[in-house]
Write a protein that holds these residues in place. Structure first.
Motif, PDB file in Angstrom:
ATOM      1  N   GLU A  28      21.336   7.188  21.773  1.00  0.00           N
ATOM      2  CA  GLU A  28      20.862   6.565  23.002  1.00  0.00           C
ATOM      3  C   GLU A  28      20.630   5.068  22.820  1.00  0.00           C
ATOM      4  O   GLU A  28      20.466   4.337  23.807  1.00  0.00           O
ATOM      5  CB  GLU A  28      19.592   7.269  23.485  1.00  0.00           C
ATOM      6  N   MET A  29      20.624   4.593  21.578  1.00  0.00           N
ATOM      7  CA  MET A  29      20.488   3.159  21.314  1.00  0.00           C
ATOM      8  C   MET A  29      21.813   2.428  21.495  1.00  0.00           C
ATOM      9  O   MET A  29      21.857   1.197  21.447  1.00  0.00           O
ATOM     10  CB  MET A  29      19.956   2.941  19.888  1.00  0.00           C
ATOM     11  N   GLY A  30      22.902   3.178  21.667  1.00  0.00           N
ATOM     12  CA  GLY A  30      24.189   2.568  21.950  1.00  0.00           C
ATOM     13  C   GLY A  30      25.103   2.492  20.744  1.00  0.00           C
ATOM     14  O   GLY A  30      24.665   2.673  19.591  1.00  0.00           O
ATOM     15  N   PRO A  31      26.408   2.220  20.968  1.00  0.00           N
ATOM     16  CA  PRO A  31      27.430   2.220  19.914  1.00  0.00           C
ATOM     17  C   PRO A  31      27.133   1.262  18.760  1.00  0.00           C
ATOM     18  O   PRO A  31      27.564   1.495  17.633  1.00  0.00           O
ATOM     19  CB  PRO A  31      28.707   1.803  20.657  1.00  0.00           C
ATOM     20  N   GLU A  32      26.424   0.169  19.059  1.00  0.00           N
ATOM     21  CA  GLU A  32      26.107  -0.794  18.006  1.00  0.00           C
ATOM     22  C   GLU A  32      25.383  -0.115  16.851  1.00  0.00           C
ATOM     23  O   GLU A  32      25.544  -0.484  15.682  1.00  0.00           O
ATOM     24  CB  GLU A  32      25.235  -1.907  18.577  1.00  0.00           C
ATOM     25  N   TYR A  33      24.572   0.906  17.163  1.00  0.00           N
ATOM     26  CA  TYR A  33      23.823   1.650  16.146  1.00  0.00           C
ATOM     27  C   TYR A  33      24.481   2.994  15.837  1.00  0.00           C
ATOM     28  O   TYR A  33      24.612   3.368  14.679  1.00  0.00           O
ATOM     29  CB  TYR A  33      22.385   1.878  16.617  1.00  0.00           C
ATOM     30  N   SER A  34      24.867   3.717  16.882  1.00  0.00           N
ATOM     31  CA  SER A  34      25.351   5.089  16.682  1.00  0.00           C
ATOM     32  C   SER A  34      26.667   5.154  15.918  1.00  0.00           C
ATOM     33  O   SER A  34      26.999   6.188  15.331  1.00  0.00           O
ATOM     34  CB  SER A  34      25.520   5.787  18.034  1.00  0.00           C
ATOM     35  N   SER A  35      27.414   4.043  15.886  1.00  0.00           N
ATOM     36  CA  SER A  35      28.680   4.046  15.154  1.00  0.00           C
ATOM     37  C   SER A  35      28.539   3.501  13.736  1.00  0.00           C
ATOM     38  O   SER A  35      29.502   3.524  12.968  1.00  0.00           O
ATOM     39  CB  SER A  35      29.723   3.212  15.910  1.00  0.00           C
ATOM     40  N   LYS A  36      27.333   3.008  13.398  1.00  0.00           N
ATOM     41  CA  LYS A  36      27.168   2.355  12.095  1.00  0.00           C
ATOM     42  C   LYS A  36      26.071   2.960  11.217  1.00  0.00           C
ATOM     43  O   LYS A  36      26.214   3.043   9.999  1.00  0.00           O
ATOM     44  CB  LYS A  36      26.873   0.866  12.306  1.00  0.00           C
ATOM     45  N   VAL A  37      24.943   3.318  11.831  1.00  0.00           N
ATOM     46  CA  VAL A  37      23.805   3.790  11.029  1.00  0.00           C
ATOM     47  C   VAL A  37      24.141   5.116  10.360  1.00  0.00           C
ATOM     48  O   VAL A  37      24.573   6.069  11.010  1.00  0.00           O
ATOM     49  CB  VAL A  37      22.545   3.952  11.905  1.00  0.00           C
TER      50      VAL A  37
END
Length: 499
Positions: free
Chosen positions: A298-307
Protein backbone atom coordinates in the motif's frame (compact mmCIF):
# COMPACT_ATOMS: atom_id res chain seq x y z
CA UNK A 1 49.69 -64.26 11.60
CA UNK A 2 47.23 -61.76 13.06
CA UNK A 3 49.99 -59.20 13.62
CA UNK A 4 51.29 -59.71 10.10
CA UNK A 5 47.78 -59.35 8.64
CA UNK A 6 47.15 -56.20 10.65
CA UNK A 7 50.47 -54.75 9.49
CA UNK A 8 49.63 -55.55 5.85
CA UNK A 9 46.13 -54.05 6.23
CA UNK A 10 47.68 -50.95 7.81
CA UNK A 11 50.12 -50.33 4.96
CA UNK A 12 47.55 -50.82 2.21
CA UNK A 13 45.20 -48.14 3.58
CA UNK A 14 45.65 -44.55 2.38
CA UNK A 15 47.25 -42.13 4.77
CA UNK A 16 43.99 -40.18 5.21
CA UNK A 17 42.01 -43.21 6.37
CA UNK A 18 40.29 -42.27 9.67
CA UNK A 19 40.02 -45.83 10.90
CA UNK A 20 43.75 -46.44 11.49
CA UNK A 21 45.64 -44.95 14.40
CA UNK A 22 49.20 -44.02 13.52
CA UNK A 23 51.65 -43.47 16.32
CA UNK A 24 53.45 -40.16 15.69
CA UNK A 25 57.13 -40.52 14.81
CA UNK A 26 59.34 -40.29 17.84
CA UNK A 27 56.54 -41.19 20.27
CA UNK A 28 56.90 -44.24 22.47
CA UNK A 29 54.46 -46.73 23.84
CA UNK A 30 54.14 -47.12 27.57
CA UNK A 31 56.00 -49.98 29.29
CA UNK A 32 52.97 -52.29 29.11
CA UNK A 33 52.55 -51.62 25.40
CA UNK A 34 49.42 -49.49 25.78
CA UNK A 35 48.91 -46.42 23.66
CA UNK A 36 49.69 -43.08 25.34
CA UNK A 37 46.71 -41.29 26.86
CA UNK A 38 45.57 -38.01 25.35
CA UNK A 39 43.05 -35.35 26.34
CA UNK A 40 39.61 -34.82 24.86
CA UNK A 41 39.52 -33.43 21.33
CA UNK A 42 36.41 -31.40 22.17
CA UNK A 43 36.57 -29.30 25.32
CA UNK A 44 34.95 -26.07 26.47
CA UNK A 45 38.19 -24.33 25.43
CA UNK A 46 38.32 -25.87 21.94
CA UNK A 47 34.62 -25.84 21.03
CA UNK A 48 32.90 -23.21 18.87
CA UNK A 49 33.19 -19.99 20.90
CA UNK A 50 29.95 -18.63 19.47
CA UNK A 51 27.95 -21.52 20.91
CA UNK A 52 29.11 -20.58 24.41
CA UNK A 53 27.58 -17.14 23.90
CA UNK A 54 24.14 -18.60 23.24
CA UNK A 55 21.60 -18.05 26.01
CA UNK A 56 17.98 -19.24 25.93
CA UNK A 57 16.17 -18.07 29.03
CA UNK A 58 12.85 -19.76 28.23
CA UNK A 59 14.47 -23.09 29.08
CA UNK A 60 17.23 -21.80 31.33
CA UNK A 61 18.18 -22.34 35.00
CA UNK A 62 14.69 -21.63 36.34
CA UNK A 63 13.15 -24.35 34.18
CA UNK A 64 15.93 -26.80 34.98
CA UNK A 65 15.27 -26.26 38.69
CA UNK A 66 11.51 -26.68 38.08
CA UNK A 67 12.17 -30.10 36.53
CA UNK A 68 14.25 -31.08 39.58
CA UNK A 69 11.47 -29.98 41.93
CA UNK A 70 8.94 -32.06 39.99
CA UNK A 71 11.15 -35.12 40.52
CA UNK A 72 11.48 -34.29 44.21
CA UNK A 73 7.69 -34.06 44.57
CA UNK A 74 7.29 -37.48 42.92
CA UNK A 75 9.86 -38.91 45.35
CA UNK A 76 7.80 -37.63 48.30
CA UNK A 77 9.88 -34.60 49.23
CA UNK A 78 7.67 -32.18 51.15
CA UNK A 79 7.16 -28.75 49.60
CA UNK A 80 4.85 -25.85 50.43
CA UNK A 81 2.95 -26.71 47.23
CA UNK A 82 1.71 -29.86 45.49
CA UNK A 83 2.64 -29.18 41.86
CA UNK A 84 4.86 -27.05 39.66
CA UNK A 85 2.93 -24.68 37.40
CA UNK A 86 5.05 -24.09 34.30
CA UNK A 87 3.98 -20.67 33.08
CA UNK A 88 7.36 -20.12 31.42
CA UNK A 89 6.55 -21.25 27.89
CA UNK A 90 3.67 -20.91 25.44
CA UNK A 91 2.88 -24.62 25.21
CA UNK A 92 -0.91 -24.49 24.85
CA UNK A 93 -1.73 -28.20 24.91
CA UNK A 94 0.60 -28.86 27.84
CA UNK A 95 -1.47 -26.25 29.70
CA UNK A 96 -4.73 -28.02 28.94
CA UNK A 97 -5.90 -26.35 25.70
CA UNK A 98 -7.81 -28.97 23.70
CA UNK A 99 -6.77 -29.72 20.09
CA UNK A 100 -9.10 -28.66 17.27
CA UNK A 101 -11.11 -31.74 16.26
CA UNK A 102 -10.86 -31.18 12.50
CA UNK A 103 -7.08 -30.83 12.64
CA UNK A 104 -6.61 -34.05 14.55
CA UNK A 105 -9.09 -35.94 12.35
CA UNK A 106 -7.18 -35.05 9.19
CA UNK A 107 -3.83 -35.80 10.83
CA UNK A 108 -5.15 -39.22 11.95
CA UNK A 109 -6.31 -39.93 8.39
CA UNK A 110 -2.96 -38.85 6.94
CA UNK A 111 -0.92 -41.01 9.31
CA UNK A 112 -3.23 -44.04 9.09
CA UNK A 113 -4.97 -43.93 5.66
CA UNK A 114 -6.96 -47.11 6.40
CA UNK A 115 -9.23 -44.82 8.42
CA UNK A 116 -10.42 -43.26 5.16
CA UNK A 117 -12.86 -46.19 4.97
CA UNK A 118 -14.25 -45.39 8.43
CA UNK A 119 -17.62 -43.63 8.31
CA UNK A 120 -16.94 -41.90 11.65
CA UNK A 121 -14.86 -39.26 9.86
CA UNK A 122 -16.55 -36.37 7.99
CA UNK A 123 -16.11 -36.19 4.24
CA UNK A 124 -14.36 -32.81 4.24
CA UNK A 125 -11.69 -34.21 6.58
CA UNK A 126 -11.26 -37.22 4.28
CA UNK A 127 -10.99 -34.97 1.21
CA UNK A 128 -8.29 -32.84 2.87
CA UNK A 129 -6.34 -35.99 3.81
CA UNK A 130 -6.62 -37.49 0.32
CA UNK A 131 -5.39 -34.27 -1.29
CA UNK A 132 -2.37 -34.09 1.00
CA UNK A 133 -1.52 -37.78 0.60
CA UNK A 134 -1.77 -37.59 -3.20
CA UNK A 135 0.96 -34.92 -3.07
CA UNK A 136 3.27 -37.18 -1.04
CA UNK A 137 5.64 -39.79 -2.44
CA UNK A 138 3.95 -43.20 -2.42
CA UNK A 139 0.82 -41.48 -1.02
CA UNK A 140 2.52 -41.63 2.39
CA UNK A 141 3.17 -38.87 4.88
CA UNK A 142 6.22 -40.90 5.89
CA UNK A 143 7.98 -40.10 2.60
CA UNK A 144 10.43 -37.26 2.06
CA UNK A 145 8.86 -34.19 0.49
CA UNK A 146 10.55 -31.64 -1.74
CA UNK A 147 12.90 -29.38 0.20
CA UNK A 148 10.70 -26.32 -0.25
CA UNK A 149 7.67 -28.28 0.95
CA UNK A 150 4.63 -30.13 -0.40
CA UNK A 151 3.47 -28.35 -3.55
CA UNK A 152 -0.27 -28.24 -2.76
CA UNK A 153 0.45 -26.92 0.75
CA UNK A 154 2.57 -24.07 -0.62
CA UNK A 155 -0.25 -23.17 -3.00
CA UNK A 156 -2.72 -23.15 -0.11
CA UNK A 157 -0.40 -20.94 1.94
CA UNK A 158 -0.09 -18.50 -0.98
CA UNK A 159 -3.89 -18.38 -1.38
CA UNK A 160 -4.29 -17.77 2.37
CA UNK A 161 -1.84 -14.85 2.30
CA UNK A 162 -3.58 -13.39 -0.74
CA UNK A 163 -6.98 -13.54 1.02
CA UNK A 164 -5.50 -12.11 4.21
CA UNK A 165 -4.05 -9.13 2.37
CA UNK A 166 -7.14 -8.27 0.35
CA UNK A 167 -5.99 -9.67 -2.97
CA UNK A 168 -2.31 -8.69 -3.04
CA UNK A 169 -0.72 -11.56 -5.02
CA UNK A 170 1.35 -14.25 -3.32
CA UNK A 171 3.53 -16.58 -5.40
CA UNK A 172 3.74 -20.22 -4.19
CA UNK A 173 7.34 -20.23 -5.41
CA UNK A 174 8.12 -17.63 -2.71
CA UNK A 175 6.74 -19.93 0.00
CA UNK A 176 9.07 -22.20 1.99
CA UNK A 177 7.58 -24.62 4.50
CA UNK A 178 9.66 -24.80 7.65
CA UNK A 179 10.15 -26.67 10.92
CA UNK A 180 8.14 -24.15 12.92
CA UNK A 181 8.75 -20.43 12.42
CA UNK A 182 12.09 -20.67 14.30
CA UNK A 183 13.73 -22.77 11.59
CA UNK A 184 12.86 -20.23 8.89
CA UNK A 185 14.08 -17.29 10.97
CA UNK A 186 17.47 -18.92 11.60
CA UNK A 187 17.80 -19.87 7.91
CA UNK A 188 17.24 -16.28 6.77
CA UNK A 189 19.70 -14.97 9.37
CA UNK A 190 22.30 -17.41 8.01
CA UNK A 191 21.94 -15.90 4.55
CA UNK A 192 22.35 -12.38 5.94
CA UNK A 193 25.35 -12.91 8.23
CA UNK A 194 28.66 -11.78 6.72
CA UNK A 195 31.70 -9.56 7.26
CA UNK A 196 34.25 -8.98 10.00
CA UNK A 197 34.92 -6.15 12.41
CA UNK A 198 32.93 -3.05 11.49
CA UNK A 199 31.54 -4.82 8.40
CA UNK A 200 29.88 -7.58 10.45
CA UNK A 201 26.14 -7.90 9.90
CA UNK A 202 24.08 -6.05 12.49
CA UNK A 203 20.62 -7.35 13.36
CA UNK A 204 18.13 -4.94 14.93
CA UNK A 205 15.85 -6.64 17.46
CA UNK A 206 13.20 -5.26 19.78
CA UNK A 207 13.87 -5.15 23.51
CA UNK A 208 12.22 -7.00 25.17
CA UNK A 209 12.79 -9.74 22.59
CA UNK A 210 12.23 -13.45 22.20
CA UNK A 211 15.56 -15.19 23.01
CA UNK A 212 15.57 -17.09 19.70
CA UNK A 213 16.85 -13.89 18.09
CA UNK A 214 19.68 -13.09 20.50
CA UNK A 215 20.69 -16.76 20.63
CA UNK A 216 20.79 -17.10 16.83
CA UNK A 217 22.68 -13.83 16.41
CA UNK A 218 25.29 -15.02 18.93
CA UNK A 219 25.61 -18.45 17.32
CA UNK A 220 26.10 -16.97 13.85
CA UNK A 221 28.61 -14.37 15.00
CA UNK A 222 26.47 -11.40 13.96
CA UNK A 223 26.01 -8.19 16.00
CA UNK A 224 22.91 -7.64 18.11
CA UNK A 225 21.45 -4.13 17.81
CA UNK A 226 18.84 -3.27 20.43
CA UNK A 227 15.91 -0.96 19.93
CA UNK A 228 13.65 -0.44 22.94
CA UNK A 229 9.87 -0.67 22.93
CA UNK A 230 8.03 2.04 24.87
CA UNK A 231 6.58 0.40 27.98
CA UNK A 232 4.80 3.60 29.05
CA UNK A 233 2.83 3.51 25.77
CA UNK A 234 1.80 -0.17 25.88
CA UNK A 235 5.09 -1.43 24.42
CA UNK A 236 4.64 0.63 21.25
CA UNK A 237 7.31 0.99 18.56
CA UNK A 238 8.68 4.51 18.13
CA UNK A 239 10.30 5.36 14.80
CA UNK A 240 12.63 7.82 16.57
CA UNK A 241 13.97 4.94 18.70
CA UNK A 242 14.62 2.89 15.56
CA UNK A 243 16.56 5.80 14.10
CA UNK A 244 18.59 6.28 17.29
CA UNK A 245 19.47 2.59 17.40
CA UNK A 246 20.41 2.48 13.71
CA UNK A 247 22.62 5.58 13.90
CA UNK A 248 24.50 4.27 16.97
CA UNK A 249 25.01 0.81 15.42
CA UNK A 250 26.66 2.17 12.27
CA UNK A 251 29.66 3.13 14.38
CA UNK A 252 30.64 -0.51 14.97
CA UNK A 253 28.83 -2.81 12.49
CA UNK A 254 26.85 -2.96 9.25
CA UNK A 255 23.10 -2.96 10.09
CA UNK A 256 21.36 -5.12 7.48
CA UNK A 257 18.35 -6.66 9.23
CA UNK A 258 15.32 -5.31 11.10
CA UNK A 259 13.38 -7.94 13.08
CA UNK A 260 9.82 -7.14 14.13
CA UNK A 261 7.75 -9.52 16.28
CA UNK A 262 4.02 -8.96 15.77
CA UNK A 263 2.17 -9.58 18.06
CA UNK A 264 4.93 -8.98 20.57
CA UNK A 265 6.61 -11.79 22.45
CA UNK A 266 7.14 -11.42 25.40
CA UNK A 267 5.09 -8.25 25.70
CA UNK A 268 1.76 -9.54 24.41
CA UNK A 269 1.19 -6.41 22.32
CA UNK A 270 0.45 -5.84 18.61
CA UNK A 271 2.59 -3.38 16.65
CA UNK A 272 0.89 0.03 16.48
CA UNK A 273 3.09 1.97 14.07
CA UNK A 274 0.89 1.87 10.97
CA UNK A 275 -2.72 3.04 10.45
CA UNK A 276 -3.77 -0.13 8.64
CA UNK A 277 -6.36 -2.61 9.87
CA UNK A 278 -6.73 -6.35 9.37
CA UNK A 279 -8.10 -9.11 11.57
CA UNK A 280 -5.84 -11.94 12.71
CA UNK A 281 -6.13 -15.08 14.78
CA UNK A 282 -3.47 -13.80 17.18
CA UNK A 283 -5.18 -10.55 18.17
CA UNK A 284 -7.89 -10.27 20.81
CA UNK A 285 -11.02 -8.10 20.72
CA UNK A 286 -10.49 -4.38 20.22
CA UNK A 287 -7.17 -4.71 18.37
CA UNK A 288 -6.14 -5.12 14.76
CA UNK A 289 -3.38 -7.09 13.12
CA UNK A 290 -1.10 -5.22 10.71
CA UNK A 291 0.24 -7.30 7.83
CA UNK A 292 3.62 -5.82 6.98
CA UNK A 293 3.36 -7.18 3.46
CA UNK A 294 0.03 -5.40 2.95
CA UNK A 295 1.46 -2.16 4.37
CA UNK A 296 4.47 -2.51 2.08
CA UNK A 297 2.31 -2.83 -1.03
CA UNK A 298 0.00 0.00 0.00
CA UNK A 299 3.07 2.27 0.20
CA UNK A 300 3.38 1.98 -3.58
CA UNK A 301 5.79 0.45 -6.15
CA UNK A 302 8.71 2.57 -4.92
CA UNK A 303 8.75 0.33 -1.81
CA UNK A 304 6.83 -2.81 -2.78
CA UNK A 305 9.16 -3.55 -5.70
CA UNK A 306 12.39 -3.01 -3.74
CA UNK A 307 12.08 -3.73 -0.01
CA UNK A 308 13.21 -7.27 0.82
CA UNK A 309 10.79 -8.85 3.30
CA UNK A 310 10.67 -12.27 4.91
CA UNK A 311 7.56 -13.16 6.94
CA UNK A 312 6.97 -16.18 9.17
CA UNK A 313 4.00 -18.04 10.64
CA UNK A 314 3.54 -21.35 12.45
CA UNK A 315 1.03 -23.85 13.81
CA UNK A 316 2.35 -23.49 17.37
CA UNK A 317 0.36 -20.67 18.94
CA UNK A 318 -3.09 -19.11 19.04
CA UNK A 319 -6.20 -21.32 18.78
CA UNK A 320 -4.12 -24.12 17.19
CA UNK A 321 -1.45 -24.55 19.87
CA UNK A 322 0.12 -27.44 17.95
CA UNK A 323 3.71 -26.80 19.08
CA UNK A 324 4.96 -30.37 18.80
CA UNK A 325 4.14 -30.79 15.11
CA UNK A 326 6.70 -28.09 14.25
CA UNK A 327 4.81 -26.76 11.26
CA UNK A 328 5.52 -23.36 9.75
CA UNK A 329 6.15 -21.33 6.63
CA UNK A 330 8.05 -18.29 5.41
CA UNK A 331 7.31 -16.03 2.46
CA UNK A 332 10.18 -14.11 0.85
CA UNK A 333 9.51 -10.91 -1.12
CA UNK A 334 11.90 -9.20 -3.57
CA UNK A 335 14.72 -11.66 -2.90
CA UNK A 336 17.50 -11.64 -5.50
CA UNK A 337 16.99 -14.72 -7.74
CA UNK A 338 20.58 -15.88 -7.25
CA UNK A 339 20.25 -15.57 -3.46
CA UNK A 340 16.93 -17.40 -3.62
CA UNK A 341 18.71 -20.26 -5.38
CA UNK A 342 21.18 -20.32 -2.49
CA UNK A 343 18.27 -20.34 -0.01
CA UNK A 344 16.75 -23.34 -1.77
CA UNK A 345 20.13 -25.07 -1.66
CA UNK A 346 20.48 -24.32 2.05
CA UNK A 347 17.09 -25.77 3.00
CA UNK A 348 17.76 -28.84 0.82
CA UNK A 349 20.72 -29.77 3.04
CA UNK A 350 18.20 -30.84 5.70
CA UNK A 351 16.12 -32.65 3.07
CA UNK A 352 12.69 -31.37 4.13
CA UNK A 353 10.60 -30.13 7.07
CA UNK A 354 8.55 -32.80 8.91
CA UNK A 355 5.72 -33.87 6.60
CA UNK A 356 3.10 -34.01 9.40
CA UNK A 357 3.92 -30.40 10.29
CA UNK A 358 3.48 -29.41 6.65
CA UNK A 359 0.10 -31.18 6.55
CA UNK A 360 -1.03 -29.37 9.70
CA UNK A 361 0.10 -26.02 8.29
CA UNK A 362 -2.15 -26.72 5.32
CA UNK A 363 -5.15 -27.14 7.61
CA UNK A 364 -4.44 -23.84 9.39
CA UNK A 365 -4.45 -21.93 6.10
CA UNK A 366 -7.20 -24.06 4.53
CA UNK A 367 -9.69 -24.59 7.36
CA UNK A 368 -13.32 -25.82 6.94
CA UNK A 369 -15.51 -23.49 4.90
CA UNK A 370 -19.23 -22.64 5.27
CA UNK A 371 -21.38 -25.51 4.02
CA UNK A 372 -18.77 -28.20 4.77
CA UNK A 373 -19.61 -30.84 7.40
CA UNK A 374 -16.90 -29.76 9.88
CA UNK A 375 -17.46 -26.00 9.65
CA UNK A 376 -19.79 -25.44 12.60
CA UNK A 377 -17.79 -27.58 15.02
CA UNK A 378 -14.54 -25.97 13.86
CA UNK A 379 -15.87 -22.42 14.34
CA UNK A 380 -17.35 -23.30 17.74
CA UNK A 381 -14.03 -24.71 19.00
CA UNK A 382 -11.94 -21.90 17.49
CA UNK A 383 -14.18 -19.20 18.95
CA UNK A 384 -14.15 -20.89 22.37
CA UNK A 385 -10.33 -20.95 22.50
CA UNK A 386 -9.96 -17.33 21.39
CA UNK A 387 -12.65 -16.16 23.81
CA UNK A 388 -10.93 -18.01 26.67
CA UNK A 389 -7.58 -16.41 25.75
CA UNK A 390 -9.18 -12.95 25.69
CA UNK A 391 -10.80 -13.60 29.09
CA UNK A 392 -7.53 -14.83 30.60
CA UNK A 393 -5.62 -11.88 29.13
CA UNK A 394 -8.01 -9.46 30.82
CA UNK A 395 -7.98 -11.44 34.09
CA UNK A 396 -4.16 -11.41 34.18
CA UNK A 397 -3.97 -7.66 33.67
CA UNK A 398 -6.66 -6.91 36.26
CA UNK A 399 -5.30 -9.09 39.08
CA UNK A 400 -1.64 -8.14 38.62
CA UNK A 401 -2.49 -4.43 38.63
CA UNK A 402 -4.06 -4.78 42.11
CA UNK A 403 -0.65 -5.68 43.54
CA UNK A 404 1.45 -2.76 44.84
CA UNK A 405 4.81 -2.99 43.10
CA UNK A 406 3.52 -4.80 39.98
CA UNK A 407 2.28 -3.04 36.83
CA UNK A 408 0.99 -4.91 33.79
CA UNK A 409 0.12 -3.44 30.40
CA UNK A 410 -3.00 -4.78 28.64
CA UNK A 411 -2.36 -8.18 27.03
CA UNK A 412 -3.79 -7.63 23.55
CA UNK A 413 -1.98 -10.16 21.40
CA UNK A 414 0.05 -13.39 21.67
CA UNK A 415 -0.33 -15.36 24.91
CA UNK A 416 2.03 -13.75 27.39
CA UNK A 417 2.20 -10.90 29.85
CA UNK A 418 5.40 -9.04 30.73
CA UNK A 419 4.69 -7.24 34.03
CA UNK A 420 7.11 -4.78 35.57
CA UNK A 421 8.06 -5.41 39.18
CA UNK A 422 9.51 -3.02 41.76
CA UNK A 423 12.13 -4.75 43.91
CA UNK A 424 13.45 -3.51 47.29
CA UNK A 425 17.07 -2.35 47.37
CA UNK A 426 18.00 -5.12 49.83
CA UNK A 427 16.74 -7.77 47.42
CA UNK A 428 18.68 -6.20 44.54
CA UNK A 429 21.89 -6.16 46.61
CA UNK A 430 21.43 -9.77 47.78
CA UNK A 431 20.88 -10.89 44.19
CA UNK A 432 24.04 -9.14 43.04
CA UNK A 433 25.99 -10.71 45.91
CA UNK A 434 24.87 -14.11 44.61
CA UNK A 435 25.88 -13.18 41.07
CA UNK A 436 22.26 -13.21 39.88
CA UNK A 437 20.12 -10.70 38.03
CA UNK A 438 17.60 -9.30 40.53
CA UNK A 439 14.58 -10.61 38.62
CA UNK A 440 16.24 -14.04 38.35
CA UNK A 441 16.65 -13.98 42.14
CA UNK A 442 12.96 -13.06 42.46
CA UNK A 443 11.74 -15.77 40.06
CA UNK A 444 13.88 -18.46 41.70
CA UNK A 445 12.46 -17.62 45.13
CA UNK A 446 8.96 -17.63 43.65
CA UNK A 447 9.56 -21.13 42.25
CA UNK A 448 10.97 -22.52 45.50
CA UNK A 449 8.16 -21.10 47.64
CA UNK A 450 5.10 -21.43 45.39
CA UNK A 451 5.97 -23.86 42.58
CA UNK A 452 5.25 -21.20 39.95
CA UNK A 453 7.78 -21.24 37.12
CA UNK A 454 8.21 -17.90 35.32
CA UNK A 455 11.02 -16.45 33.21
CA UNK A 456 12.90 -13.35 34.48
CA UNK A 457 12.74 -10.28 32.29
CA UNK A 458 16.54 -10.20 32.11
CA UNK A 459 16.31 -13.24 29.80
CA UNK A 460 14.46 -11.13 27.23
CA UNK A 461 16.24 -7.80 27.70
CA UNK A 462 14.86 -4.72 29.41
CA UNK A 463 15.83 -1.12 30.08
CA UNK A 464 18.57 -0.67 32.65
CA UNK A 465 17.18 -0.42 36.16
CA UNK A 466 13.83 -2.04 35.35
CA UNK A 467 12.78 -5.58 36.27
CA UNK A 468 10.11 -7.83 34.78
CA UNK A 469 9.00 -11.40 34.38
CA UNK A 470 7.24 -13.15 31.52
CA UNK A 471 4.34 -15.47 32.21
CA UNK A 472 2.01 -17.26 29.85
CA UNK A 473 -1.73 -16.75 30.22
CA UNK A 474 -2.41 -20.31 29.01
CA UNK A 475 -3.30 -22.23 32.21
CA UNK A 476 -7.02 -23.07 32.57
CA UNK A 477 -8.96 -20.11 34.02
CA UNK A 478 -9.42 -21.67 37.47
CA UNK A 479 -5.74 -22.57 37.73
CA UNK A 480 -4.72 -19.17 36.35
CA UNK A 481 -6.70 -17.44 39.12
CA UNK A 482 -4.98 -19.58 41.75
CA UNK A 483 -1.57 -18.86 40.22
CA UNK A 484 -2.16 -15.11 40.05
CA UNK A 485 -3.35 -14.97 43.67
CA UNK A 486 -0.35 -17.01 44.84
CA UNK A 487 1.87 -14.63 42.89
CA UNK A 488 0.14 -11.68 44.54
CA UNK A 489 0.71 -13.12 48.03
CA UNK A 490 4.33 -13.94 47.25
CA UNK A 491 5.12 -10.45 45.98
CA UNK A 492 3.64 -8.85 49.07
CA UNK A 493 5.59 -11.22 51.31
CA UNK A 494 8.82 -10.73 49.29
CA UNK A 495 8.51 -6.95 49.45
CA UNK A 496 7.92 -7.02 53.19
CA UNK A 497 10.83 -9.41 53.78
CA UNK A 498 13.37 -7.22 51.95
CA UNK A 499 12.09 -3.75 52.84
Amino acid sequence: RLCKAASLFHHRLPKWCPYVWRRPRGSKMSENGALPLRGKVLTVDTMNANVKKVDYAVRGPIVQRAVQIEKELKEGVKKPFEEVIKANIGDAHAMGQRPITFFRQVMALCTYPQLLDDNKFPEDAKNRARRILQSCGGNSIGAYTTSQGIDCVRHDVANYIQRRDGGIPSDPDNIYLTTGASDGIVTILKLLTAGEGRTRTGVMISIPQYPLYSASIAELGAVQINYYLNEEKCWSLDISELQRSLHAAREHCNPRVLCIINPGNPTGEPIRSFPYKKNSNDIYKGCEFHSFKKVLFEMGPEYSSKVELASFHSTSKCYMGECGFRGGYMEVINMDPEVKAQLTKLVSVRLCPPAPGQALMDLVVNSPQPGEPSYQTFMKERTAVLSALAEKAKLTEEILNTVPGISCNPVQGAMYSFPRITLPERAINEAKAKGQAPDMFYCMKLLEETGICLVPGSGFGQREGTYHFRMTILPPTDKLKIMLNKLKEFHQKFTQQYS
